[in-house]
Enzyme design. Structure first.
Site, PDB file in Angstrom:
ATOM      1  CE  LYS A 155      -0.302   2.656 -17.725  1.00 44.71           C
ATOM      2  NZ  LYS A 155      -0.442   4.008 -17.117  1.00 44.71           N
ATOM      3  N   GLY A 207       2.772   8.638  -8.079  1.00 49.16           N
ATOM      4  CA  GLY A 207       1.445   9.130  -8.402  1.00 49.16           C
ATOM      5  C   GLY A 207       0.590   9.283  -7.165  1.00 49.16           C
ATOM      6  CB  SER A 208      -3.054   9.526  -6.828  1.00 46.37           C
ATOM      7  OG  SER A 208      -3.526   8.298  -7.354  1.00 46.37           O
ATOM      8  CD  GLU A 210      -7.914   5.798  -3.267  1.00 47.79           C
ATOM      9  OE1 GLU A 210      -8.282   4.679  -3.714  1.00 47.79           O
ATOM     10  OE2 GLU A 210      -7.815   6.033  -2.047  1.00 47.79           O
ATOM     11  N   GLY A 212      -1.481   4.145  -5.803  1.00 55.14           N
ATOM     12  CA  GLY A 212      -0.628   3.247  -5.039  1.00 55.14           C
ATOM     13  C   GLY A 212      -1.404   2.095  -4.430  1.00 55.14           C
ATOM     14  CD  GLU A 229       7.917  10.860  -5.075  1.00 52.76           C
ATOM     15  OE1 GLU A 229       7.462  12.025  -5.156  1.00 52.76           O
ATOM     16  OE2 GLU A 229       8.911  10.460  -5.703  1.00 52.76           O
ATOM     17  CB  CYS A 263       6.423  14.904  -5.537  1.00 48.61           C
ATOM     18  SG  CYS A 263       6.005  14.057  -7.074  1.00 48.61           S
ATOM     19  CD  GLU A 362      -0.643  15.433  -3.383  1.00 51.62           C
ATOM     20  OE1 GLU A 362       0.576  15.547  -3.606  1.00 51.62           O
ATOM     21  OE2 GLU A 362      -1.274  14.389  -3.596  1.00 51.62           O
TER      22      GLU A 362
END
Length: 461
Positions: A155, A207-208, A210, A212, A229, A263, A362
């Site tokens: 996805k 991704g972020s 949040e 995760g 990650e 990243c 970030e």
């Protein structure tokens, strides 16, 4: 019918849209993957490896479609040619180590006993890929997962909506069975419902922070393996014996390439006081040479950020730092294409400190903060003063010094005299809020499989 849309940063238009799968349709896709997995795992390892490599080769043949698609979807200039170099390097490397990484550990094979540990695929692997490097980040898991005998459901982020579809098309056309590698378009609720139901045997998310957290909440109690990650605020440290020009060239590229949407991009730099003034001067000159513009133009070296809301955050971080006493040194007049939206000029910021969000949170854009330091101890304390830990870049001629400092840095990877590179022979991992688990290398194969022990007592006369 709910649609997922990709809004192009090039002109704000709807570049692509796809209908969201219903929960029942998504469950059916997972079931097909589960049914296909056993037969896929029974194929010889070399067959699986070669089919994956054929899929990679087929995607390479689509370069004329893939490169402009990326420009339209997330803004990377076409002059950089997509992500094929890293995509191919990672695929080829994991193919070269697959047999060794997955071979049994023989403990004993005697007249009385056979004892060994084998690697067994998890089953169905769910890959949730990000938009910033949508092909390279996906292949980190897709290639070894398929080679190890898992089936994969992928996805992608809405911003790079077409990437999973194109990857699956390439691999299926190359001979990978349709149910073994599937692309899905899901909303967050459906994804969470599938995860909460224990539909997958392993989930890899890039991704972020949040995002995760949301996946961990959804997976709570299912005991599903997770690879996460998440965020980063990667530091560079330039010591007094560094090659100044090489440090400027590499660190500025690491801070601004892909509009800073990396990243492992460099977001904060600590420079020894003896080199500080020269480093700042050279860095401003380096960044000022970018040509900001339409990514479909071959002359453009810096495209728009993937979405205007990402650029808004960068502007807010810089403005907040300036309001607290920092100085932004790059003249915005050099970048007339900066429209206050997705097109954002690069920036170098000095007189910064760790009270500023710009140096702690970030930013994920083409802006970097530079601080003066007097010693290794001061630099080390600042590098570790972060909720993240993905990579750190050390600049010195002294390998022993770099190793000594690197041992004290709370990070996943220590670089010396380079930055912003993923070596497929080394595990890609992080600490703190950067996440958990690791991809690529031998350990990446181990994370995508489970150990199974055999203790066989032989019948003797």
């Amino acid at each position: 019918m709910t649609m997922i849309q990709c809004i192009s940063p090039v002109d704000g238009s709807v570049y692509a849209e796809r209908p969201v799968l219903s929960l029942d349709a998504a469950k059916a896709a997972v079931e097909r993957a589960r049914k296909a997995q056993k037969a896929w795992a029974k194929r010889p390892l070399e067959d699986r490896v070669q089919l994956v490599l054929k899929g990679v080769a087929r995607l390479n043949e689509m370069v004329d479609e893939v490169v402009p698609e990326l420009a339209w979807m997330m803004g990377r200039p076409v002059r950089y040619g997509g992500e094929f170099r890293g995509f191919n390097e990672r695929s080829n490397y994991v193919a070269s180590i697959a047999a060794d990484a997955l071979k049994p550990i023989e403990v004993e094979d005697s007249q009385n006993f056979a004892r060994r540990i084998e690697r067994e695929p998890h089953g169905v692997v769910f890959v949730i890929a990000p938009w910033n490097y949508p092909y390279m980040t996906a292949i980190n898991t897709v290639a070894p997962a398929l080679m190890a005998g898992n089936t994969v459901i992928i996805k992608h982020a809405a911003q790079t909506l077409l990437v999973g579809e194109r990857m699956v098309r390439a691999f299926v056309e190359a001979g990978v069975p349709e149910d073994v590698f599937q692309n899905v378009f899901l909303d967050h609720d459906t994804s969470a419902a599938l995860i909460a139901a224990g539909s997958f045997n392993f989930i890899n998310f890039t991704g972020s922070v949040e995002g995760g957290r949301a996946i961990e909440r959804a997976a709570a109690g299912t005991f599903t393996g997770l690879g996460l990650e998440l965020g980063g605020k990667d530091p560079g440290y330039v010591m007094e014996d560094a090659d100044l020009d090489a440090a400027v060239d590499t660190l500025m590229d690491g801070a601004t390439f892909n509009s800073g949407q990396c990243c492992c991009g460099i977001e904060r730099i600590y420079v020894h006081e003896s080199l500080y003034d020269a480093f700042v001067e050279k860095s401003v000159a380096w960044v000022s040479n970018y040509k900001l513009g339409n990514p479909l133009d071959q002359e453009t070296t810096l495209g728009p950020m993937a979405n205007k809301r990402f650029a808004k955050l960068v502007r807010e971080h810089v403005a907040d730092a300036v309001a607290k006493g920092a100085k932004a040194l790059v003249d915005p007049k050099l970048f007339p294409a900066d429209d206050g939206g997705a097109y954002l000029a690069p920036q170098v910021v000095v007189d910064v400190d760790h009270s500023m969000a710009f140096m702690r949170e970030e930013t994920f854009g083409p802006a970097v903060g530079i601080m003066k330091v007097k010693s290794d101890d001061e630099a080390l304390a600042l590098m570790n003063d972060s909720q993240y830990g993905l990579t750190a870049s050390l600049w010195t001629k002294d390998v022993e010094r770099a190793s000594r400092i690197g041992a004290e840095i709370e990070t996943g990877t220590v670089f010396m005299n380079r930055a912003d590179y993923l070596d497929p022979a080394l595990v890609w991992t992080g600490v703190k809020q950067t996440g958990r688990g690791g991809s690529l290398s031998v350990l990446g194969f181990h994370n995508l499989t489970r150990p199974k022990s055999y203790h066989l007592k032989k019948v003797t006369a």
